[in-house]
Enzyme design. Structure first.
Site, PDB file in Angstrom:
ATOM      1  N   THR A   1      -0.571  31.334  52.634  1.00 38.61           N
ATOM      2  CA  THR A   1       0.025  32.386  51.797  1.00 38.61           C
ATOM      3  C   THR A   1      -0.426  32.282  50.341  1.00 38.61           C
ATOM      4  O   THR A   1      -1.017  33.203  49.788  1.00 38.61           O
ATOM      5  CB  THR A   1       1.569  32.309  51.841  1.00 38.61           C
TER       6      THR A   1
ATOM      7  N   LYS B   1      -3.151  15.801  42.712  1.00 33.72           N
ATOM      8  CA  LYS B   1      -2.563  14.881  41.718  1.00 33.72           C
ATOM      9  C   LYS B   1      -2.905  15.274  40.282  1.00 33.72           C
ATOM     10  O   LYS B   1      -2.478  16.318  39.823  1.00 33.72           O
ATOM     11  CB  LYS B   1      -2.969  13.428  42.033  1.00 33.72           C
TER      12      LYS B   1
ATOM     13  N   PHE C   1      -5.387   6.283  53.212  1.00 32.93           N
ATOM     14  CA  PHE C   1      -4.267   7.233  53.082  1.00 32.93           C
ATOM     15  C   PHE C   1      -4.834   8.587  52.714  1.00 32.93           C
ATOM     16  O   PHE C   1      -5.519   8.733  51.704  1.00 32.93           O
ATOM     17  CB  PHE C   1      -3.256   6.798  52.015  1.00 32.93           C
TER      18      PHE C   1
ATOM     19  N   ASP D   1     -12.424  11.863  49.753  1.00 35.24           N
ATOM     20  CA  ASP D   1     -11.071  12.236  49.337  1.00 35.24           C
ATOM     21  C   ASP D   1     -10.795  11.681  47.940  1.00 35.24           C
ATOM     22  O   ASP D   1     -10.511  10.496  47.766  1.00 35.24           O
ATOM     23  CB  ASP D   1     -10.064  11.701  50.363  1.00 35.24           C
TER      24      ASP D   1
HETATM   25  O1  PSZ Z   1       4.354   8.572  49.850  1.00 32.47           O
HETATM   26  C1  PSZ Z   1       3.482   9.460  49.759  1.00 32.47           C
HETATM   27  O2  PSZ Z   1       3.471  10.514  50.418  1.00 32.47           O
HETATM   28  C2  PSZ Z   1       2.341   9.226  48.856  1.00 32.47           C
HETATM   29  S1  PSZ Z   1       2.302   7.910  47.855  1.00 32.47           S
HETATM   30  C3  PSZ Z   1       0.761   8.268  47.321  1.00 32.47           C
HETATM   31  C4  PSZ Z   1       0.277   9.364  47.890  1.00 32.47           C
HETATM   32  C5  PSZ Z   1       1.183   9.952  48.758  1.00 32.47           C
HETATM   33  N1  PSZ Z   1      -0.989   9.777  47.679  1.00 32.47           N
HETATM   34  C6  PSZ Z   1      -1.422  11.036  48.141  1.00 32.47           C
HETATM   35  C7  PSZ Z   1      -2.807  11.214  48.651  1.00 32.47           C
HETATM   36  C8  PSZ Z   1      -3.849  10.324  48.335  1.00 32.47           C
HETATM   37  O3  PSZ Z   1      -3.631   9.254  47.557  1.00 32.47           O
HETATM   38  C9  PSZ Z   1      -5.129  10.558  48.873  1.00 32.47           C
HETATM   39  C10 PSZ Z   1      -6.274   9.641  48.569  1.00 32.47           C
HETATM   40  N2  PSZ Z   1      -5.343  11.617  49.673  1.00 32.47           N
HETATM   41  C11 PSZ Z   1      -4.367  12.489  49.972  1.00 32.47           C
HETATM   42  C12 PSZ Z   1      -3.090  12.320  49.477  1.00 32.47           C
HETATM   43  C13 PSZ Z   1      -2.048  13.333  49.830  1.00 32.47           C
HETATM   44  O4  PSZ Z   1      -1.661  14.026  48.703  1.00 32.47           O
HETATM   45  P1  PSZ Z   1      -0.230  14.733  48.649  1.00 32.47           P
HETATM   46  O5  PSZ Z   1       0.790  13.648  48.493  1.00 32.47           O
HETATM   47  O6  PSZ Z   1      -0.315  15.630  47.472  1.00 32.47           O
HETATM   48  O7  PSZ Z   1      -0.064  15.458  49.915  1.00 32.47           O
END
Ligand code: PSZ
Length: 496
Positions: free
Chosen positions: A376, A352, A212, A321
């Site tokens: 931006t 996070k 992910f 990541d």
């Molecule tokens: O449902 C969702 O969109 C979720 S639930 C958990 C996440 C997103 N995790 C975000 C995440 C991550 O765990 C890793 C390893 N890389 C990138 C991301 C993306 O981060 P955000 O959500 O801030 O875009």
């Protein structure tokens, strides 16, 4: 008026918290958080007030993902309070994004510091008009916790945005190498506007099953966990290979697991060759140091070193990541520090618990021209002000040592539960407090989570049938005890 009243209330909380500071083994600021001693459940969750608000929100947007509404003013430390007054021990912490729990005094204090006021009021286009203290804030905060060997950092807004731009940095470097460092031609510049080669080259990124990396299109093309994330979206034909499926307990399957990882490293090489031959060259590899959403899947340091070797040998980018694994949760500031790689990754993304998105990059992955990696806001200085406080607390209070102690205690508790309920639990695993246990079925896992919530413990799931733990960095053994008592209770009722 309301704002002033609220600020005064918060400041009184800080005073009270300082005064309440007991002779706990952590006499320091961070642990001087006043929080409840245990959960308290007074209604169903969601309760009547949450249900009413969900109905109202439903008039405006889809509410399918809303669990309950929260009372953040009355949430403290590791305890989250909902609008119906239910107080829950929070082991999921806003999808793993709360470093110091709710209403931490250091963060409340940061909001009221005069030197931070401007960062909250004036949100600049940082890449173009940075404030005078921006360099020192970056040095004191983000650079001070950079992964070993990395000195370059770029802020961004969210995790996906960080991954997206990290991937771009890889493509830019790849093509710059291919041009032998020469400037792009007129044809390059004109063709890219029409999404055509040579300016838009048919490059690819290799990722792993169950990964992910976020929901924006480039990050999503590297994401292979749930259909809910991907259905209906056109995706580029980028390659992916299996992620190691390790057998537990690890010490009993050393040979099998090594063979599994070596096989996958061969598959990575084969896949790169296959795509190169197809005219879709692989420019880089993206991987999580622990696959989080995909099921808390761990791989060994040797595996990650293997990926470093392959990418270095072939001149490809290596993106680690750390959006979910960074900021100390594994007991080291960055999870990949556990791997002792012979050379750093090329890009390390974060968000996070870091409160701001962004990525570190090797100097060689820094674009030569301005405006290549930009948007931006390119982040938000107020988030750096808050992260500065988090970093201070982590350093001054040796939080990473605490995370190791609590993580070990949590994992040993999970292993004991696994022995007690062998039909239900398996594969207890963890690094620091980033830990998980598998259930025999998804249905059992979901029922256990629902019953835990009735007892005031809020947890998260991942993968197919995994319960994961994502507490704050201030999670302590006493919180583990609160959880384990209720976990045992729920599991014992389940077996009857
Ligand atoms: O449902 C969702 O969109 C979720 S639930 C958990 C996440 C997103 N995790 C975000 C995440 C991550 O765990 C890793 C390893 N890389 C990138 C991301 C993306 O981060 P955000 O959500 O801030 O875009």
């Amino acid at each position: 008026m309301l704002v002033t009243r609220r600020l005064n209330l918060l400041l009184r909380t800080i005073e009270k918290t300082h005064n309440d500071s007991t002779g706990d083994k952590h006499a320091s600021l961070s642990i001087a958080v006043s929080e409840p001693s245990e959960p308290k459940v007074v209604t169903d969750i969601p309760g009547p007030k949450s249900k009413q608000l969900i109905q109202e929100l439903d008039q405006i947007q889809n509410v399918g993902a809303v669990h309950f509404f929260c009372d953040y003013d009355n949430s403290h430390g590791n305890y989250l309070t909902d609008v119906d007054g239910n107080v829950m021990l929070d082991l999921y912490t806003q999808i793993s994004s709360l470093p110091l729990g709710y209403n931490h005094p250091a963060l409340i204090n940061a909001v009221s510091k005069p030197e931070n006021l401007s960062t909250f009021v004036n949100r600049p286009a940082l890449g173009v008009y940075p404030p005078a203290d921006w360099v020192s804030r970056l040095q004191n905060v983000l650079v001070s916790v950079s992964p070993p060997g990395m000195t370059q950092v770029q802020t961004m807004a969210c995790g996906a945005c960080s991954v997206e731009h990290g991937l771009k940095a890889i493509f830019i470097k790849y093509m710059s190498d291919k041009r032998g460092g020469k400037a792009p031609s007129k044809e390059d510049m004109e063709s890219c506007i029409a999404n055509e080669a040579p300016g838009s080259p048919p490059l690819t990124i290799l990722s792993f099953s169950n990964s992910f990396h976020g929901r924006t299109m480039g990050a999503l093309a590297c994401t292979h966990s749930k259909w809910l994330h991907k259905l209906d979206f056109p995706m580029p034909a980028w390659p992916h290979v299996r992620f190691p499926d390790l057998k537990y307990p690890l010490e009993e399957f050393v040979e099998e697991n090594r063979a599994e990882e070596n096989k996958i490293l061969e598959e990575v090489e084969d896949k790169i060759e296959e795509y190169n031959k197809k005219g879709l060259p692989v420019a880089g590899v993206i991987v999580e140091p622990v696959q989080c959403e995909g099921g808390d899947n761990f791989a060994s340091a040797d595996f990650f070193q293997g990926l470093r070797d392959i990418t270095s040998k072939r001149g490809l980018g290596y993106l680690m990541d750390e959006v979910q694994t960074g900021c100390g949760v594994t007991g080291k500031f960055w999870a990949h520090e556990h791997f002792n790689l012979t050379d750093t990754p090329d890009i390390v993304t974060f968000s996070k618990k870091m409160l701001t998105g962004g990525f570190y990059n090797k100097s060689s992955f820094r674009p030569k021209e301005g405006y290549r990696i930009l948007n931006t806001w390119v982040g938000d200085p107020s988030k750096i002000a808050l992260l500065g406080e988090v970093v201070n607390v982590i350093k001054e209070d040796n939080i990473l040592d605490e995370v190791k102690v609590t993580g070990d205690y949590l994992l040993s508790g999970l292993k004991q539960m696994q022995v007690k309920y062998p039909g239900m639990l398996s594969k207890s695993r963890g690094l620091g407090t980033l830990s998980a246990v598998d259930f025999n079925t998804a249905a059992t896992r979901d029922k256990v989570m629902a019953n835990l919530r009735k007892k005031g413990v809020h947890t998260g799931s991942c993968g197919e049938k995994t319960l994961r733990f994502r507490p704050t960095l201030l999670f302590q053994n006493k919180h583990v005890d609160v959880f384990m008592e209720r976990f045992d209770d729920v599991l014992s009722q389940f077996e009857k």
